[in-house]
Design a protein around this motif. Structure first.
Motif, PDB file in Angstrom:
ATOM      1  N   SER A  91       0.825  -1.213   0.000  1.00  0.00           N
ATOM      2  CA  SER A  91       0.000   0.000   0.000  1.00  0.00           C
ATOM      3  C   SER A  91       0.857   1.260   0.000  1.00  0.00           C
ATOM      4  O   SER A  91       0.531   2.246  -0.669  1.00  0.00           O
ATOM      5  CB  SER A  91      -0.945  -0.002   1.205  1.00  0.00           C
ATOM      6  OG  SER A  91      -0.225  -0.175   2.413  1.00  0.00           O
ATOM      7  N   ALA A  92       1.965   1.248   0.732  1.00  0.00           N
ATOM      8  CA  ALA A  92       2.861   2.404   0.751  1.00  0.00           C
ATOM      9  C   ALA A  92       3.549   2.576  -0.597  1.00  0.00           C
ATOM     10  O   ALA A  92       3.692   3.702  -1.101  1.00  0.00           O
ATOM     11  CB  ALA A  92       3.896   2.246   1.858  1.00  0.00           C
ATOM     12  N   THR A 130       4.364   4.967  -6.163  1.00  0.00           N
ATOM     13  CA  THR A 130       4.285   4.748  -7.607  1.00  0.00           C
ATOM     14  C   THR A 130       3.323   5.738  -8.251  1.00  0.00           C
ATOM     15  O   THR A 130       3.618   6.316  -9.305  1.00  0.00           O
ATOM     16  CB  THR A 130       3.840   3.307  -7.904  1.00  0.00           C
ATOM     17  OG1 THR A 130       4.789   2.392  -7.337  1.00  0.00           O
ATOM     18  CG2 THR A 130       3.751   3.063  -9.404  1.00  0.00           C
ATOM     19  N   SER A 131       2.181   5.967  -7.609  1.00  0.00           N
ATOM     20  CA  SER A 131       1.211   6.927  -8.130  1.00  0.00           C
ATOM     21  C   SER A 131       1.789   8.331  -8.181  1.00  0.00           C
ATOM     22  O   SER A 131       1.396   9.143  -9.026  1.00  0.00           O
ATOM     23  CB  SER A 131      -0.063   6.915  -7.265  1.00  0.00           C
ATOM     24  OG  SER A 131      -0.699   5.660  -7.321  1.00  0.00           O
ATOM     25  N   GLY A 132       2.737   8.611  -7.273  1.00  0.00           N
ATOM     26  CA  GLY A 132       3.367   9.921  -7.244  1.00  0.00           C
ATOM     27  C   GLY A 132       4.527  10.050  -8.207  1.00  0.00           C
ATOM     28  O   GLY A 132       5.152  11.120  -8.277  1.00  0.00           O
ATOM     29  N   GLY A 133       4.849   8.982  -8.939  1.00  0.00           N
ATOM     30  CA  GLY A 133       5.897   9.045  -9.944  1.00  0.00           C
ATOM     31  C   GLY A 133       7.239   8.480  -9.523  1.00  0.00           C
ATOM     32  O   GLY A 133       8.234   8.657 -10.227  1.00  0.00           O
ATOM     33  N   ALA A 134       7.297   7.790  -8.383  1.00  0.00           N
ATOM     34  CA  ALA A 134       8.566   7.211  -7.934  1.00  0.00           C
ATOM     35  C   ALA A 134       9.004   6.105  -8.889  1.00  0.00           C
ATOM     36  O   ALA A 134       8.170   5.355  -9.413  1.00  0.00           O
ATOM     37  CB  ALA A 134       8.427   6.653  -6.527  1.00  0.00           C
ATOM     38  N   GLU A 154      11.766   0.664  -9.977  1.00  0.00           N
ATOM     39  CA  GLU A 154      12.936  -0.201  -9.792  1.00  0.00           C
ATOM     40  C   GLU A 154      13.642   0.067  -8.465  1.00  0.00           C
ATOM     41  O   GLU A 154      14.478  -0.726  -8.041  1.00  0.00           O
ATOM     42  CB  GLU A 154      13.923  -0.036 -10.951  1.00  0.00           C
ATOM     43  CG  GLU A 154      14.607   1.309 -11.035  1.00  0.00           C
ATOM     44  CD  GLU A 154      13.813   2.342 -11.822  1.00  0.00           C
ATOM     45  OE1 GLU A 154      14.398   3.387 -12.165  1.00  0.00           O
ATOM     46  OE2 GLU A 154      12.612   2.094 -12.107  1.00  0.00           O
ATOM     47  N   ARG A 155      13.280   1.153  -7.798  1.00  0.00           N
ATOM     48  CA  ARG A 155      13.885   1.458  -6.497  1.00  0.00           C
ATOM     49  C   ARG A 155      12.898   1.281  -5.347  1.00  0.00           C
ATOM     50  O   ARG A 155      13.168   1.714  -4.226  1.00  0.00           O
ATOM     51  CB  ARG A 155      14.453   2.878  -6.508  1.00  0.00           C
ATOM     52  CG  ARG A 155      15.678   2.987  -7.412  1.00  0.00           C
ATOM     53  CD  ARG A 155      16.441   4.271  -7.164  1.00  0.00           C
ATOM     54  NE  ARG A 155      15.867   5.400  -7.871  1.00  0.00           N
ATOM     55  CZ  ARG A 155      15.782   6.635  -7.399  1.00  0.00           C
ATOM     56  NH1 ARG A 155      16.203   6.911  -6.179  1.00  0.00           N
ATOM     57  NH2 ARG A 155      15.279   7.597  -8.133  1.00  0.00           N
ATOM     58  N   LEU A 156      11.769   0.642  -5.633  1.00  0.00           N
ATOM     59  CA  LEU A 156      10.765   0.354  -4.614  1.00  0.00           C
ATOM     60  C   LEU A 156      10.692  -1.149  -4.409  1.00  0.00           C
ATOM     61  O   LEU A 156      10.599  -1.916  -5.376  1.00  0.00           O
ATOM     62  CB  LEU A 156       9.395   0.896  -5.038  1.00  0.00           C
ATOM     63  CG  LEU A 156       9.329   2.377  -5.407  1.00  0.00           C
ATOM     64  CD1 LEU A 156       7.890   2.739  -5.816  1.00  0.00           C
ATOM     65  CD2 LEU A 156       9.797   3.261  -4.260  1.00  0.00           C
ATOM     66  N   HIS A 157      10.701  -1.584  -3.128  1.00  0.00           N
ATOM     67  CA  HIS A 157      10.788  -3.013  -2.831  1.00  0.00           C
ATOM     68  C   HIS A 157       9.711  -3.397  -1.810  1.00  0.00           C
ATOM     69  O   HIS A 157       9.718  -2.906  -0.676  1.00  0.00           O
ATOM     70  CB  HIS A 157      12.174  -3.352  -2.283  1.00  0.00           C
ATOM     71  CG  HIS A 157      13.291  -2.815  -3.122  1.00  0.00           C
ATOM     72  ND1 HIS A 157      13.735  -3.450  -4.261  1.00  0.00           N
ATOM     73  CD2 HIS A 157      14.038  -1.680  -2.994  1.00  0.00           C
ATOM     74  CE1 HIS A 157      14.711  -2.740  -4.804  1.00  0.00           C
ATOM     75  NE2 HIS A 157      14.916  -1.659  -4.054  1.00  0.00           N
TER      76      HIS A 157
END
Length: 226
Positions: free
Chosen positions: A74-75, A80-84, A87-90
């Motif tokens: 959820s976090a 992701t919705s904010g444009g992050a 590939e750097r989110l786990h």
């Protein structure tokens, strides 16, 4: 390593010998600018705004292209919705054991503490046991869930939430006594006045509870060696 308190539920770990900095729960009630400066890794327990300041984390990811974020789905969806950059989110889940910037991170928990029977439960709240060079700290997010397994010798620092719509002082006291640790550091405290801090300290201090830990309240920006 040094454990630095940045307000409310946010702490950072400055790793030994000039190593990287790991940040846990840089939320809206925290000094996120200082906490995130130089941060190579960010751990999020859940997606409440007081644990993840979405704008601040997104800005840091944009400016620091080597930073990675770990957290429940959820976090990460919010990021992701904010444009992050994905590939750097786990994504993490209870039971994961991860190697992150020279630390071992064991993910636990699963459920956010109940606020009220009629308030829908959050999808997930995870906990983090961080170990490096024999030092161990535990962040429970919005819960009083103990680590699934406490390492031999106990923890060096147990972070204990002390205020919020879901907290109860009696449960904080039981949590502090149930998890063996050398030091108890209060967190999740933005709602407390100085009177509230004093009262909470009296109840959690070992003089009243008879425990073996040291109760150590940190001011914003203060640190303690782990």
């Amino acid at each position: 390593m040094q454990l630095i308190f940045h307000g409310h539920a946010c702490v950072s770990l400055a790793l030994p010998d000039g190593g990287d900095t790991l940040v846990i729960d840089p939320g809206a009630y925290s000094d996120t600018a200082t906490a995130l400066t130089g941060a190579a890794a960010v751990l999020i327990t859940h997606d409440h705004f007081d644990h993840m300041d979405l704008e601040a984390v997104l800005k840091h990811l944009e400016c620091s292209t080597d930073t990675h974020v770990w957290g429940p789905a959820s976090a990460l969806e919010d990021l992701t919705s904010g444009g992050a950059p994905t590939e750097r989110l786990h994504e993490v889940a209870p039971g994961d054991v991860l190697e992150i910037v020279g630390t071992q991170v064991t993910v636990g928990g699963g459920a956010h503490a109940e606020i009220h029977p009629e308030v829908p439960q959050l999808a997930m709240n995870v906990t983090y046991l961080v170990e490096v060079d024999g030092g161990r700290i535990y962040h429970p997010g919005d819960s009083y869930e103990a680590p699934a397994t406490v390492p031999d010798g106990g923890l060096d620092v147990l972070l204990v939430p002390v205020s919020g719509p879901w907290t109860k002082l009696a449960e904080a006291m039981d949590f502090a006594r149930s998890v063996p640790a050398g030091a108890v550091v209060p967190i999740h405290d933005a709602l407390l006045s100085e009177i509230g801090h004093t009262l909470t300290g009296r109840w959690l201090d070992t003089a009243r509870l008879g425990g073996k830990y040291t109760y150590s309240r940190l001011q914003v920006g203060e640190s303690t060696a782990v």
